[in-house]
Design a protein around this motif. Structure first.
Motif, PDB file in Angstrom:
ATOM      1  N   VAL A 439     -18.616 -12.925  41.438  1.00 36.06           N
ATOM      2  CA  VAL A 439     -19.628 -13.980  41.389  1.00 36.06           C
ATOM      3  C   VAL A 439     -20.009 -14.263  39.935  1.00 36.06           C
ATOM      4  N   MET A 440     -20.158 -13.198  39.135  1.00 32.55           N
ATOM      5  CA  MET A 440     -20.468 -13.384  37.717  1.00 32.55           C
ATOM      6  C   MET A 440     -19.365 -14.179  37.021  1.00 32.55           C
ATOM      7  N   ARG A 441     -18.117 -13.849  37.321  1.00 35.74           N
ATOM      8  CA  ARG A 441     -16.991 -14.579  36.709  1.00 35.74           C
ATOM      9  C   ARG A 441     -17.030 -16.061  37.098  1.00 35.74           C
ATOM     10  N   ALA A 442     -17.385 -16.327  38.358  1.00 34.95           N
ATOM     11  CA  ALA A 442     -17.434 -17.711  38.823  1.00 34.95           C
ATOM     12  C   ALA A 442     -18.529 -18.494  38.103  1.00 34.95           C
ATOM     13  N   ILE A 443     -19.666 -17.850  37.858  1.00 36.02           N
ATOM     14  CA  ILE A 443     -20.750 -18.500  37.114  1.00 36.02           C
ATOM     15  C   ILE A 443     -20.294 -18.811  35.684  1.00 36.02           C
ATOM     16  N   LYS A 444     -19.644 -17.837  35.066  1.00 34.60           N
ATOM     17  CA  LYS A 444     -19.121 -18.044  33.710  1.00 34.60           C
ATOM     18  C   LYS A 444     -18.143 -19.215  33.684  1.00 34.60           C
ATOM     19  N   LYS A 445     -17.244 -19.270  34.667  1.00 39.58           N
ATOM     20  CA  LYS A 445     -16.235 -20.328  34.724  1.00 39.58           C
ATOM     21  C   LYS A 445     -16.890 -21.693  34.891  1.00 39.58           C
ATOM     22  N   THR A 446     -17.962 -21.741  35.673  1.00 37.92           N
ATOM     23  CA  THR A 446     -18.650 -23.010  35.917  1.00 37.92           C
ATOM     24  C   THR A 446     -19.349 -23.523  34.664  1.00 37.92           C
ATOM     25  N   LEU A 447     -20.061 -22.639  33.981  1.00 39.96           N
ATOM     26  CA  LEU A 447     -20.856 -23.051  32.819  1.00 39.96           C
ATOM     27  C   LEU A 447     -20.041 -23.132  31.531  1.00 39.96           C
ATOM     28  N   PRO A 449     -16.150 -23.442  31.165  1.00 40.34           N
ATOM     29  CA  PRO A 449     -14.771 -23.455  31.676  1.00 40.34           C
ATOM     30  C   PRO A 449     -13.706 -23.220  30.615  1.00 40.34           C
ATOM     31  N   ARG A 450     -13.988 -23.530  29.357  1.00 44.51           N
ATOM     32  CA  ARG A 450     -13.004 -23.335  28.291  1.00 44.51           C
ATOM     33  C   ARG A 450     -13.160 -21.975  27.600  1.00 44.51           C
ATOM     34  N   ASN A 451     -14.147 -21.176  28.043  1.00 42.00           N
ATOM     35  CA  ASN A 451     -14.358 -19.841  27.518  1.00 42.00           C
ATOM     36  C   ASN A 451     -14.539 -19.843  25.999  1.00 42.00           C
ATOM     37  N   VAL A 452     -15.413 -20.730  25.528  1.00 40.03           N
ATOM     38  CA  VAL A 452     -15.680 -20.759  24.089  1.00 40.03           C
ATOM     39  C   VAL A 452     -16.905 -19.947  23.708  1.00 40.03           C
ATOM     40  N   LEU A 453     -17.761 -19.614  24.686  1.00 40.86           N
ATOM     41  CA  LEU A 453     -19.009 -18.903  24.367  1.00 40.86           C
ATOM     42  C   LEU A 453     -18.807 -17.392  24.397  1.00 40.86           C
ATOM     43  N   ASN A 454     -18.829 -16.806  23.208  1.00 39.05           N
ATOM     44  CA  ASN A 454     -18.714 -15.345  23.035  1.00 39.05           C
ATOM     45  C   ASN A 454     -17.612 -14.739  23.892  1.00 39.05           C
TER      46      ASN A 454
END
Length: 459
Positions: A439-447, A449-454
């Motif tokens: 669920v945490m990974r899904a939240i990260k992916k939603t907010l 998606p390009r994985n630029v934040l830390n």
């Protein structure tokens, strides 16, 4: 555009800000933003950017997201799990120029501050209105960083961690969108608790630029106390006994004999080199005096070897000196090494056993460990100094760290009570959270998606 082609995007980034000098590629500045206080390997960012407004943060993030450039928020750099290390290069976003105390509302016990305000300066301002902000992680961290790691510290036993103090946030998302969560009210049932989502998110979901915080009246009367014991077990049992008895202690700190030895060497003091409890009581004078008497009597039941207390401010500071200098003293005793520090938290009934286990495990692996912590809420630290250039030294300490974490998890505890996950605790999250990690990974992916934040933190 790849993040390895730095010259082009750095020049473009400079054009986003009114003063291009606020985008720095000076080696000294890059090096200062390559590490925190921990043993984790440093990594230079490509550039350090110093925004001064939320709108500038928004423009920087929008630009970085479009180009796939990593962004790592940076405050005081005092974290202990590699949170601010830019493991994939990119931008270190230094928020220390966003340091305005926006609004103090004494009648509402609320303050609004920008993310770069240091904790000490906030309390200096609040004192003019007879108020204070209680969270004290030791270092003079910035408020944004304290929120990002859900910091706590010595006063958490009475006031709670950062999560309990944050009423609302201004956050810039990965695509540059600016959102506000929460309100000035002390409670709300309006929708999802987005404020709580960002507290402890370690810069992986958004960049915190402003916070609305609870503050408290300065206490009428304060007494600090110090008690020594024949064993760490005895000191821990007294700490647990105080909590079970409902004594409203403001702080309950434990240090072992190894820590006191380090402080004596570092400061040239001669404190009794025995396990020691540091206590603080605050409130109406009559109630505080009764609490001190109870604590002294409880210490006597565990063969306490001395119980001192003071109400004068300077005398209180002297009484607590060994606790305040513990981390610096331990580091000074091992020049050239870096600190690895556990911060597991266990249900308070398991605290004495957990401390025994940590001591025994370190000894079995031939590691010198100092143990101290905020034992009033079950959170303690085992500290090892390691040579980051010696893989076996690091691996041995990590084995001890892992054993301490697994012992805590088996008793319903957590791998991190206050320092956060960062780089060092990622491997324990699945054991602690199981399917909730997805669920945490899904939240990260939603907010993001390009994985630029830390990137490279938590997961």
């Amino acid at each position: 555009m790849g993040v390895t082609s730095t010259s082009g995007w750095i020049d473009e980034l400079r054009r986003l800000l009114p003063d291009p000098r606020r985008v720095s590629t000076s080696h000294a500045v890059l090096e200062n933003h390559s590490h925190d206080f921990s043993y984790h390997a440093p990594r230079l960012p490509s550039a350090v950017v110093f925004p001064e407004t939320t709108e500038e943060v928004s423009a920087i993030l929008r630009f970085a997201n479009e180009h796939g450039i990593p962004v790592v928020p940076f405050g005081a750099g005092s974290s202990l799990e590699g949170h601010v290390v830019p493991v994939k290069g990119g931008i270190s976003l230094d928020l220390t120029r966003m340091n305005e105390i926006v609004e103090v509302r004494p009648d509402d016990f609320v303050v609004r501050v920008q993310a770069g305000v240091p904790r000490s300066r906030l309390n200096q301002r609040l004192a003019r209105d007879g108020l204070f902000f209680p969270v004290d992680p030791g270092a003079d961290a910035t408020i944004g960083g304290m929120i990002a790691t859900n910091a706590s510290g010595t006063s958490a036993v009475r006031y709670g961690a950062m999560r309990h103090q944050v009423l609302g946030l201004e956050v810039v998302l990965a695509d540059g969108t600016i959102i506000r969560t929460g309100s000035l009210a002390v409670k709300s049932s309006a929708g999802y608790n987005l404020t709580g989502l960002f507290v402890g998110s370690e810069g992986t979901l958004g960049v915190i630029t402003e916070a609305t915080l609870r503050v408290y009246p300065l206490p009428e009367y304060v007494v600090a106390a110090r008690a020594t014991f024949p064993s760490v077990d005895a000191a821990a049992r007294v700490a647990v006994g105080l909590i079970r008895a409902g004594v409203p202690v403001a702080r309950v700190e434990l240090v072992d004999d190894a820590t006191v030895q380090a402080v004596n060497s570092y400061k040239g003091t001669n404190y009794p080199e025995r396990p020691t409890l540091f206590l603080e009581f605050s409130g109406p004078e009559a109630a505080v005096r009764a609490d001190v008497d109870f604590a002294r009597d409880l210490a006597a039941t565990e063969d306490g070897l001395g119980f001192e207390f003071e109400s004068d401010e300077k005398a209180r500071e002297r009484l607590w000196e060994a606790r305040h200098h513990a981390a610096l003293a331990i580091a000074a005793a091992s020049p050239g090494k870096k600190m690895m520090i556990t911060d597991v938290c266990v249900p308070i009934s398991h605290l004495p056993e957990a401390i025994r286990h940590a001591r025994r495990t370190a000894e079995e692996h031939g590691i010198q460990a100092a143990i101290f912590g905020h034992v009033g809420d079950g959170n303690y630290h085992a500290v090892f100094m390691v040579d980051p250039d010696d893989p076996e030294d690091v691996a041995r300490a990590e084995r001890v760290n892992a054993a301490i974490v697994q012992h805590a998890l088996a008793r319903g505890g957590t791998c991190t009570g206050e320092h956060g996950v960062g780089m060092g605790k990622k491997k324990y999250l699945n054991d602690e959270h199981g399917q909730a990690l997805a669920v945490m990974r899904a939240i990260k992916k939603t907010l993001d998606p390009r994985n630029v934040l830390n990137p490279g933190k938590i997961f």
